[in-house]
Design an enzyme around this catalytic site. Structure first.
Site: not given
Length: 321
Positions: A142, A267, A295
């Site tokens: 991320s 996601d 995610h």
């Protein structure tokens, strides 16, 4: 988006785990991984520090993997410990570093961390080189994935860095902020703002001339937060300036080392701009967009066994070695 835009990926979700929200939430709640980290403190030139959790390799000539977590994460998140364990079991030395303020101890300066703060990752890389590591591989999740991609595009990147991988990378920060401002993502946005409030409160106590908590509970989006705190504390004009200057999509044409980006199509954090390979992207980029994965998920039901993402990252690293 057409099928031609997508890269093949071998990931297949576990039965009943195809939903992007489930993929994102289940591992953070249910996965249990624990590794015997050894903590060290890295003092920085600006007077601040980083906390790095280390898993020493058994062999002297082992390569080093540097793991970077996501927004309000830390080295003890299951995705970090799972990746650390998988590389360590394969003979790698591991640095799982914590962003400023994220390792259980708040940092000293008014600033903390952001999506483009690659000077801290570069400091961890230099530490590895000073310790004698000749082959260094980067893995980011991320926000840490965004930092990883930005670092791999640096023209003066240290030659010891052989490449890296980013999972669930917000390549377009502005679009992702807009995505997370949607009502369907309220659960995530509330959690981020709740966690960040603790740090803002600390900054307001120690630096009242720079930071105020007044009106914090009325904020609802990253645009609110980044305009109020991230931009002024880190030298950006406003949230839009920050997002534009720190989005890793802009550097995909300048990658210096082999770079794998894996973004699941379901996601809930990512926007359309995070899935399309730019026409001028470097030949160093391998871009995978599995239909499922959520995610930082990529799970099947055997949660405490190595995940597909962990196997994929190590396979890519070993291929480079």
């Amino acid at each position: 988006m057409t099928h031609d835009d997508l890269e093949y990926s071998s990931y297949v979700a576990g039965l009943g785990l195809s939903n992007g929200h489930l993929q994102s939430i289940v591992p953070s709640v249910m996965r249990r991984v624990s590794v015997p980290y050894q903590r060290q403190r890295l003092e920085l030139d600006d007077g601040d520090f980083l906390l790095i959790d280390e898993l020493p390799a058994k062999q002297d000539e082992a390569p080093l993997v540097i793991l970077s977590h996501g927004l309000e994460g830390n080295s003890h998140r299951a995705y970090m410990q799972g990746m650390a364990r998988h590389f360590h079991d394969a003979g790698w030395h591991v640095y799982a570093w914590n962003f400023r303020s994220c390792g259980g101890e708040l940092n000293r300066l008014p600033r903390f961390y952001h999506s483009g703060a690659i000077e801290d990752l570069r400091a961890v890389i230099r530490l590895g080189i000073e310790r004698g590591f000749q082959r260094i591989f980067l893995v980011g999740f991320s926000m840490g994935g965004n930092q990883t991609v930005l670092t791999l595009a640096e023209p003066d990147l240290e030659p010891e860095v052989i490449g890296g991988v980013g999972f669930s990378v917000p390549l377009d920060l502005a679009a992702c902020a807009e995505q997370l401002a949607k009502p369907a993502q309220t659960i995530y946005m509330r959690r981020f703002l709740k966690d960040l409030r603790v740090k803002v409160a600390d900054k307001a106590e120690h630096f009242p001339q720079l930071v105020s908590l007044d009106g914090y509970d009325q904020m609802r989006t990253f645009e609110d937060f980044d305009n109020r705190y991230t931009a002024p504390l880190h030298g950006f004009h406003d949230a839009q300036d920050y997002w534009q200057r720190c989005s890793s999509r802009a550097v995909l044409s300048r990658l210096q080392r082999p770079t794998l980006v894996v973004n699941a199509l379901n996601d809930p954090f990512l926007a359309d701009g995070c899935y399309i390979r730019p026409s001028d992207a470097s030949a160093q980029l391998l871009f995978e967009t599995p239909p499922r994965g959520g995610h930082c998920g990529f799970i099947r039901w055997r949660l405490n066994q190595p995940l597909w993402s962990e196997k994929r990252a190590r396979a890519f690293a070993q291929a480079l070695i």
